[in-house]
Enzyme design. Structure first.
Site, PDB file in Angstrom:
ATOM      1  N   ARG A 161      78.411  64.184   7.094  1.00 38.43           N
ATOM      2  CA  ARG A 161      78.157  65.132   5.998  1.00 38.43           C
ATOM      3  C   ARG A 161      76.711  65.619   5.997  1.00 38.43           C
ATOM      4  O   ARG A 161      76.446  66.810   5.849  1.00 38.43           O
ATOM      5  CB  ARG A 161      78.459  64.420   4.679  1.00 38.43           C
ATOM      6  CG  ARG A 161      79.280  65.250   3.769  1.00 38.43           C
ATOM      7  CD  ARG A 161      79.674  64.490   2.526  1.00 38.43           C
ATOM      8  NE  ARG A 161      81.102  64.422   2.433  1.00 38.43           N
ATOM      9  CZ  ARG A 161      81.829  63.358   2.737  1.00 38.43           C
ATOM     10  NH1 ARG A 161      81.242  62.251   3.140  1.00 38.43           N
ATOM     11  NH2 ARG A 161      83.134  63.395   2.644  1.00 38.43           N
ATOM     12  N   ILE A 162      75.754  64.701   6.149  1.00 33.58           N
ATOM     13  CA  ILE A 162      74.333  65.087   6.070  1.00 33.58           C
ATOM     14  C   ILE A 162      73.946  65.918   7.295  1.00 33.58           C
ATOM     15  O   ILE A 162      73.297  66.956   7.173  1.00 33.58           O
ATOM     16  CB  ILE A 162      73.418  63.846   5.939  1.00 33.58           C
ATOM     17  CG1 ILE A 162      73.786  63.042   4.690  1.00 33.58           C
ATOM     18  CG2 ILE A 162      71.946  64.260   5.876  1.00 33.58           C
ATOM     19  CD1 ILE A 162      73.094  61.698   4.570  1.00 33.58           C
ATOM     20  N   SER A 242      67.633  58.500   8.882  1.00 36.72           N
ATOM     21  CA  SER A 242      68.768  57.569   8.769  1.00 36.72           C
ATOM     22  C   SER A 242      68.276  56.170   8.376  1.00 36.72           C
ATOM     23  O   SER A 242      68.081  55.903   7.201  1.00 36.72           O
ATOM     24  CB  SER A 242      69.615  57.590  10.034  1.00 36.72           C
ATOM     25  OG  SER A 242      69.010  56.911  11.088  1.00 36.72           O
ATOM     26  N   ARG A 243      68.011  55.324   9.364  1.00 35.06           N
ATOM     27  CA  ARG A 243      67.451  54.001   9.097  1.00 35.06           C
ATOM     28  C   ARG A 243      66.428  53.693  10.180  1.00 35.06           C
ATOM     29  O   ARG A 243      66.613  54.073  11.350  1.00 35.06           O
ATOM     30  CB  ARG A 243      68.544  52.920   9.130  1.00 35.06           C
ATOM     31  CG  ARG A 243      69.459  52.899   7.918  1.00 35.06           C
ATOM     32  CD  ARG A 243      68.740  52.451   6.644  1.00 35.06           C
ATOM     33  NE  ARG A 243      69.621  52.347   5.504  1.00 35.06           N
ATOM     34  CZ  ARG A 243      69.839  53.322   4.617  1.00 35.06           C
ATOM     35  NH1 ARG A 243      69.235  54.490   4.741  1.00 35.06           N
ATOM     36  NH2 ARG A 243      70.634  53.128   3.584  1.00 35.06           N
ATOM     37  N   GLU A 272      60.310  48.260   5.672  1.00 34.30           N
ATOM     38  CA  GLU A 272      59.806  49.206   4.676  1.00 34.30           C
ATOM     39  C   GLU A 272      59.224  48.426   3.516  1.00 34.30           C
ATOM     40  O   GLU A 272      59.931  47.568   2.982  1.00 34.30           O
ATOM     41  CB  GLU A 272      60.934  50.098   4.160  1.00 34.30           C
ATOM     42  CG  GLU A 272      61.346  51.141   5.164  1.00 34.30           C
ATOM     43  CD  GLU A 272      62.595  51.918   4.770  1.00 34.30           C
ATOM     44  OE1 GLU A 272      63.086  51.732   3.629  1.00 34.30           O
ATOM     45  OE2 GLU A 272      63.087  52.684   5.583  1.00 34.30           O
ATOM     46  N   HIS A 291      60.991  56.417   2.378  1.00 33.21           N
ATOM     47  CA  HIS A 291      62.447  56.371   2.167  1.00 33.21           C
ATOM     48  C   HIS A 291      62.830  57.126   0.877  1.00 33.21           C
ATOM     49  O   HIS A 291      63.307  56.531  -0.091  1.00 33.21           O
ATOM     50  CB  HIS A 291      62.939  54.913   2.111  1.00 33.21           C
ATOM     51  CG  HIS A 291      64.405  54.786   2.411  1.00 33.21           C
ATOM     52  ND1 HIS A 291      64.951  53.738   3.098  1.00 33.21           N
ATOM     53  CD2 HIS A 291      65.462  55.594   2.112  1.00 33.21           C
ATOM     54  CE1 HIS A 291      66.262  53.897   3.198  1.00 33.21           C
ATOM     55  NE2 HIS A 291      66.586  55.034   2.598  1.00 33.21           N
ATOM     56  N   ILE A 292      62.613  58.435   0.909  1.00 33.67           N
ATOM     57  CA  ILE A 292      62.818  59.243  -0.301  1.00 33.67           C
ATOM     58  C   ILE A 292      63.906  60.298  -0.120  1.00 33.67           C
ATOM     59  O   ILE A 292      63.929  61.302  -0.825  1.00 33.67           O
ATOM     60  CB  ILE A 292      61.496  59.928  -0.751  1.00 33.67           C
ATOM     61  CG1 ILE A 292      60.867  60.742   0.404  1.00 33.67           C
ATOM     62  CG2 ILE A 292      60.506  58.903  -1.293  1.00 33.67           C
ATOM     63  CD1 ILE A 292      59.752  61.679  -0.043  1.00 33.67           C
TER      64      ILE A 292
END
Ligand SMILES: O=CC(=O)O
Length: 327
Positions: A161-162, A242-243, A272, A291-292
């Site tokens: 989706r993203i 993503s991560r 993080e 991570h926003i």
């Protein structure tokens, strides 16, 4: 008629550094009897029995065996966010508890951030801003030229989706869009955004901007390592929304230090936050945000609403809009 008791919902806290925003807590309270972690710990036996659901926001509270053992009536964990790599899905499912996530609510804000990072890195916004406010007014734009996003080639790794929303936005910049995904999108979907399916190697070799939009799983951990970075153009920029663990960070530091790629723009790192002496923080060809991806007023509310709908559907034994399963 006696008023029906609302189902108990555990949250970390209301307000404060790790708590749920007041406005979201108010939303949750319309449907649940909200119990904070502190209230649970003060009266484990009574509160523990009441709790049927947990709202996990910004990875809190931590879901471990001890917590699950103390909640005999727990039925669902509603994660606010799409990524569930912080949850031990197998262990949770062994307790007969379902897990849900919020893939719809996160998509626009995360795709927007991907574009923001790409543009900020391309046009060196952070450096420019630092120069503009520095006491030294004697600077020349020609010393720190950026590169153009318009008509450049964007390689999207992960076309869920993203990723698809990123492609929609990139089309407005007349970008050439390549993508790699486990499953190829339909012809109609590809044509609607002008995206071409590509093997990983070709995508890495051809792209000016490579954007990572995959879930973190055993298969995607360190997906981008020394070899993959070595395939990228020296003028290319790597963007990660993503991560952090999807990239081999040591290999990335090396590539950025040796300038075998141009730059990186990272919303996610491992860990993080990064330790303050981490080499990534010493480089001027890196932009890092904390991570926003979903940190907007709109997204946080939509995530809470999506999580509420998911949790209520489990508690009412109705079809669950977004359930996640152990692999
Ligand atoms: O990181 C954000 C999310 O998983 O939704």
């Amino acid at each position: 008629m006696a008023e029906q008791e609302l189902p108990g919902l555990l949250i970390m806290d209301i307000g404060g550094t790790h708590g749920v925003q007041e406005s979201l807590a108010a939303l949750l309270k319309k449907h649940f009897c909200v119990i904070t972690m502190k209230e649970l710990l003060e009266n484990k036996k009574e509160m523990g029995k009441k709790i049927q659901s947990i709202f996990v926001s910004e990875f809190r509270p931590t879901i471990d065996q001890e917590l699950l053992e103390s909640l005999p009536n727990l039925k669902v964990i509603g994660n606010s966010g799409v990524g569930v790599d912080h949850l031990n899905l197998k262990m949770i499912s062994n307790f007969g508890v379902k897990v849900t996530n919020t893939p719809h609510a996160v998509a626009d804000s995360t795709a927007d951030l991907g574009m923001a990072l790409m543009l900020a890195s391309a046009r060196r916004l952070v450096e420019g801003s630092q120069i503009a406010v520095s006491p030294d007014t004697n600077y020349f734009a020609a010393d720190w030229l950026g590169v153009e996003v318009t008509r450049a080639t964007l390689g999207i790794i992960g076309m869920g989706r993203i990723g698809y929303k990123v492609a929609q936005r990139a089309r407005a910049f007349e970008m050439k869009i390549l993508y790699h995904n486990r499953n190829r999108r339909s012809k109609e979907e590809e044509q609607a955004v002008g995206a071409c399916y590509s093997e990983m190697e070709d995508l890495l070799q051809q792209s000016d901007f490579v954007m990572l939009v995959v879930n973190l799983t055993a298969e995607t951990e360190k997906l981008i390592g020394k070899k993959e970075l070595g395939l990228m153009k020296p003028t290319a920029t790597l963007i990660n929304i993503s991560r952090g663990a999807v990239i081999d960070q040591d290999a990335l530091v090396e590539a950025l230090q040796n300038k075998t790629i141009r730059a990186a723009a990272l919303d996610v790192t491992y860990p993080e936050p990064l330790p303050r002496n981490h080499p990534l923080l010493q480089l001027n060809n890196v932009i890092i945000t904390p991570h926003i991806g979903t940190a907007t007023v709109q997204a946080t509310h939509m995530m809470a609403e999506e999580a509420i709908a998911n949790m209520l559907s489990v508690l009412h034994s109705q079809p669950i809009p977004s359930e996640v399963f152990p692999q």
